[in-house]
Design a protein around this motif. Structure first.
Motif, mmCIF file in Angstrom:
data_model
loop_
_atom_site.group_PDB
_atom_site.id
_atom_site.type_symbol
_atom_site.label_atom_id
_atom_site.label_comp_id
_atom_site.label_asym_id
_atom_site.label_seq_id
_atom_site.Cartn_x
_atom_site.Cartn_y
_atom_site.Cartn_z
ATOM 1 N N ARG A 166 1.413 4.160 -23.171
ATOM 2 C CA ARG A 166 0.664 3.747 -21.987
ATOM 3 C C ARG A 166 1.075 4.455 -20.699
ATOM 4 N N ARG A 167 2.298 4.969 -20.696
ATOM 5 C CA ARG A 167 2.902 5.394 -19.437
ATOM 6 C C ARG A 167 1.984 6.273 -18.594
ATOM 7 N N ALA A 168 1.374 7.297 -19.218
ATOM 8 C CA ALA A 168 0.568 8.258 -18.453
ATOM 9 C C ALA A 168 -0.680 7.633 -17.859
ATOM 10 N N TYR A 169 -1.081 6.474 -18.356
ATOM 11 C CA TYR A 169 -2.367 5.893 -17.952
ATOM 12 C C TYR A 169 -2.209 4.654 -17.070
ATOM 13 N N THR A 170 -0.962 4.267 -16.837
ATOM 14 C CA THR A 170 -0.692 2.989 -16.175
ATOM 15 C C THR A 170 -1.569 2.748 -14.956
ATOM 16 N N ASP A 171 -1.756 3.780 -14.136
ATOM 17 C CA ASP A 171 -2.464 3.583 -12.873
ATOM 18 C C ASP A 171 -3.941 3.236 -13.049
ATOM 19 N N VAL A 172 -4.511 3.564 -14.187
ATOM 20 C CA VAL A 172 -5.943 3.270 -14.352
ATOM 21 C C VAL A 172 -6.203 2.095 -15.292
ATOM 22 N N LEU A 173 -5.147 1.526 -15.870
ATOM 23 C CA LEU A 173 -5.355 0.451 -16.846
ATOM 24 C C LEU A 173 -5.601 -0.896 -16.179
ATOM 25 N N MET A 174 -6.398 -1.757 -16.864
ATOM 26 C CA MET A 174 -6.589 -3.136 -16.400
ATOM 27 C C MET A 174 -5.230 -3.835 -16.409
ATOM 28 N N ASP A 175 -5.123 -4.827 -15.561
ATOM 29 C CA ASP A 175 -3.939 -5.698 -15.610
ATOM 30 C C ASP A 175 -3.923 -6.436 -16.927
ATOM 31 N N CYS A 176 -2.743 -6.656 -17.463
ATOM 32 C CA CYS A 176 -2.666 -7.460 -18.679
ATOM 33 C C CYS A 176 -1.447 -8.368 -18.584
ATOM 34 N N VAL A 177 -1.659 -9.626 -18.909
ATOM 35 C CA VAL A 177 -0.581 -10.605 -18.866
ATOM 36 C C VAL A 177 0.168 -10.545 -20.195
ATOM 37 N N ARG A 178 1.509 -10.530 -20.130
ATOM 38 C CA ARG A 178 2.295 -10.367 -21.369
ATOM 39 C C ARG A 178 2.857 -11.679 -21.897
ATOM 40 N N VAL A 179 2.662 -11.894 -23.169
ATOM 41 C CA VAL A 179 3.214 -13.058 -23.854
ATOM 42 C C VAL A 179 4.249 -12.544 -24.863
ATOM 43 N N ARG A 180 5.413 -13.211 -24.897
ATOM 44 C CA ARG A 180 6.438 -12.754 -25.841
ATOM 45 C C ARG A 180 6.342 -13.562 -27.142
ATOM 46 N N ALA A 181 6.232 -12.850 -28.253
ATOM 47 C CA ALA A 181 6.237 -13.523 -29.560
ATOM 48 C C ALA A 181 7.675 -13.625 -30.049
ATOM 49 N N PRO A 182 8.008 -14.715 -30.760
ATOM 50 C CA PRO A 182 9.402 -14.895 -31.210
ATOM 51 C C PRO A 182 9.721 -14.024 -32.428
ATOM 52 N N THR A 183 9.924 -12.722 -32.194
ATOM 53 C CA THR A 183 10.199 -11.797 -33.305
ATOM 54 C C THR A 183 11.677 -11.776 -33.673
ATOM 55 N N ASP A 184 12.501 -12.476 -32.890
ATOM 56 C CA ASP A 184 13.933 -12.512 -33.209
ATOM 57 C C ASP A 184 14.414 -13.937 -33.397
ATOM 58 N N GLY A 185 13.528 -14.806 -33.833
ATOM 59 C CA GLY A 185 13.927 -16.187 -34.112
ATOM 60 C C GLY A 185 14.036 -17.076 -32.888
ATOM 61 N N ASP A 186 13.664 -16.559 -31.727
ATOM 62 C CA ASP A 186 13.808 -17.326 -30.478
ATOM 63 C C ASP A 186 12.544 -18.141 -30.207
ATOM 64 N N PHE A 187 12.218 -19.003 -31.163
ATOM 65 C CA PHE A 187 10.939 -19.714 -31.142
ATOM 66 C C PHE A 187 10.767 -20.605 -29.911
ATOM 67 N N ASP A 188 11.752 -21.473 -29.661
ATOM 68 C CA ASP A 188 11.591 -22.441 -28.573
ATOM 69 C C ASP A 188 11.461 -21.768 -27.208
ATOM 70 N N GLN A 189 12.276 -20.737 -26.989
ATOM 71 C CA GLN A 189 12.184 -20.023 -25.708
ATOM 72 C C GLN A 189 10.805 -19.402 -25.556
ATOM 73 N N ALA A 190 10.285 -18.842 -26.649
ATOM 74 C CA ALA A 190 8.970 -18.190 -26.580
ATOM 75 C C ALA A 190 7.893 -19.221 -26.238
ATOM 76 N N VAL A 191 7.986 -20.394 -26.826
ATOM 77 C CA VAL A 191 6.985 -21.436 -26.558
ATOM 78 C C VAL A 191 7.090 -21.896 -25.100
ATOM 79 N N ASP A 192 8.323 -22.089 -24.607
ATOM 80 C CA ASP A 192 8.515 -22.509 -23.214
ATOM 81 C C ASP A 192 7.950 -21.468 -22.251
ATOM 82 N N ALA A 193 8.264 -20.197 -22.529
ATOM 83 C CA ALA A 193 7.790 -19.129 -21.642
ATOM 84 C C ALA A 193 6.263 -19.079 -21.647
ATOM 85 N N LEU A 194 5.674 -19.287 -22.821
ATOM 86 C CA LEU A 194 4.215 -19.275 -22.929
ATOM 87 C C LEU A 194 3.600 -20.406 -22.106
#
Ligand SMILES: *Cc1c(COP(=O)(O)O)cnc(C)c1O
Length: 432
Positions: A166-194
């Protein structure tokens, strides 16, 4: 043409995808493939390579499955293409019905496009136009997972979370909100952050787009089905559309026909490609719920003014329909648990054997291992292992430093064992 002539023309003119071309021209000696059968690619000199990636994840039934090739030939004799406007044809109609019969309960409409990227681009535009038709002008943002990959158009690049892409295109890309998936077993933190995130941005979101269960391109990072259920609940709560990108995860790759089945949820939109056409032709589909579809009925300006020249292509549709039949009649998915267990066991063993390797993981017909702690796409350990694998009769294409396999679902156990032996030998060659 012989091998040398082909390579010469290639290096003079072909610009390869995802390839640092300077290095390719000067250092790479490409495989030159002439034919393929089952899990095996055969080069112009008759050398055989087991395809550990199903050729970028598409050949779910192996290469040149005789029934798929026959379906393609039968259709080619009758009708190769016609527009899908004011006309229809049996392959498109029958395929749409076949897909809906397979789809999670509640998805009833099928929009055809060309590949995974366009299936997702179509989903994004459907979501925006759906809210527009409802007169809701506040829902114009998308949310996607950290590390997501949804394809190559500028629209879906905005949702992608892999920095190198994405780096080269950052300036023209739509905004996107990031959600973290619990890929390292950190389920509860991921749910709280969501929860916290949705409280602030939920009402502005047109849709949340996710790769269900496995983030493929960012290195086969897996997260539990329970998190998909949480995502569905949160989307219900804030009236956000949920888009499942099953381009990689679907068609048995994660062990069930669709990955979302493992969570027992129905998304509002589901995108499929890759295995969808058995890896023979570029073809894709976006499945929609009746609620979403109905949002486009009424005055003509409410219609979805979107489409691709080859939408519903009869050749692709005939093959995709045959893929569904073969999966049924050969009961391909029934063979997955045994193969999946073997893959998991061998990746766990490689992790024990190779010091410094990390996070052996997998799901369904996917196994992966990181070779060191850097996760960059630009790491060259993976590239070296890919080259070493050739000597052991395996075509392997690591993602950065992540070595993975995603073989055809119907690979024989014998071929699978030889493939895993080859992967292990290649890692040993490079790491010593
Ligand atoms: C490959 C992929 C895409 C893009 O599909 P193309 O056919 O390459 O355009 C989109 N989403 C996911 C999850 C993918 O793995």
């Amino acid at each position: 043409m012989n091998r040398q002539q082909i390579v010469q023309l290639d290096k003079a003119h072909v610009w390869h995808p995802y390839t640092p071309m300077g290095r390719y021209l000067h250092e790479t000696d490409p495989l030159v493939i002439a034919t393929a059968e089952g899990s095996t690619l055969i080069d112009v000199d008759g050398r055989r390579y087991l395809d550990a990636t199903s050729s970028w994840w598409v050949a779910v039934l192996g290469h040149n499955h005789p029934r798929l090739v026959a379906a393609l030939k039968r259709q080619a004799d009758k009708l190769c293409h016609t527009a899908l406007a004011g006309m229809t044809h049996e392959p498109a109609a029958a395929l749409a019905a076949g897909l809906v019969a397979r789809a999670p309960q509640g998805l009833s409409r099928v929009f055809f496009s060309d590949d995974g990227s366009t299936a997702l681009e179509c989903a994004l535009k459907m979501c925006l136009k759906y809210w527009h038709n409802r007169g809701d002008t506040s829902r114009i943002k998308f949310a996607a997972l950290e590390g997501a990959f949804h394809g190559e158009t500028i629209g879906v690049t905005a949702l992608g979370g892999i920095d190198a892409f994405r780096r080269a295109y950052t300036d023209v890309l739509m905004d996107c909100v990031r959600v973290r998936a619990p890929t390292d077993g950190d389920f509860d933190q991921a749910v709280d952050a969501l929860d916290e995130l949705m409280r602030t941005v939920g009402p502005q979101l047109a849709a949340l787009v996710v790769e269900p269960l496995v983030l493929g391109a960012s290195g086969m990072l897996c997260y539990p089905a329970a998190f998909l259920r949480v995502l569905r609940e949160v989307c219900n709560k804030y009236d956000v559309l949920l888009v499942a990108d099953e381009v990689f995860a679907g068609y048995g790759r994660t062990g069930t026909f669709w990955a979302v089945e493992q969570a027992g949820i129905t998304p509002d939109l589901l995108a499929t490609a890759k295995g969808f056409s058995g890896g023979l032709l570029p073809m894709a589909a976006t499945l929609a719920s009746e609620r979403l579809f109905e949002g486009f009925l009424g005055e003509p300006e409410r219609a979805f003014f979107y489409g691709h020249s080859f939408a519903g292509n009869p050749l692709g549709a005939a093959v995709a329909l045959e893929v569904l039949r073969v999966l049924d009649e050969e009961q391909t998915l029934r063979g997955i648990p045994e193969r999946s267990a073997l893959i998991a066991q061998r990746f766990a063993a490689m992790h024990r054997k190779f010091e410094g390797s990390q996070r052996p993981r997998g799901i369904g017909m996917i196994g992966a291992l990181d070779l060191d702690s850097t996760t960059s796409y630009l790491s060259d350990v993976g590239a070296k292992i890919g080259l070493a694998a050739r000597k052991h009769g395996v075509y392997l294409r690591p993602l950065g430093n992540t070595v993975y396999v995603a073989p055809p679902l119907n690979i024989s156990l014998e071929d699978l064992r030889r493939m895993l032996d080859g992967v292990e030998a290649a890692i040993a060659d490079v790491l010593g």
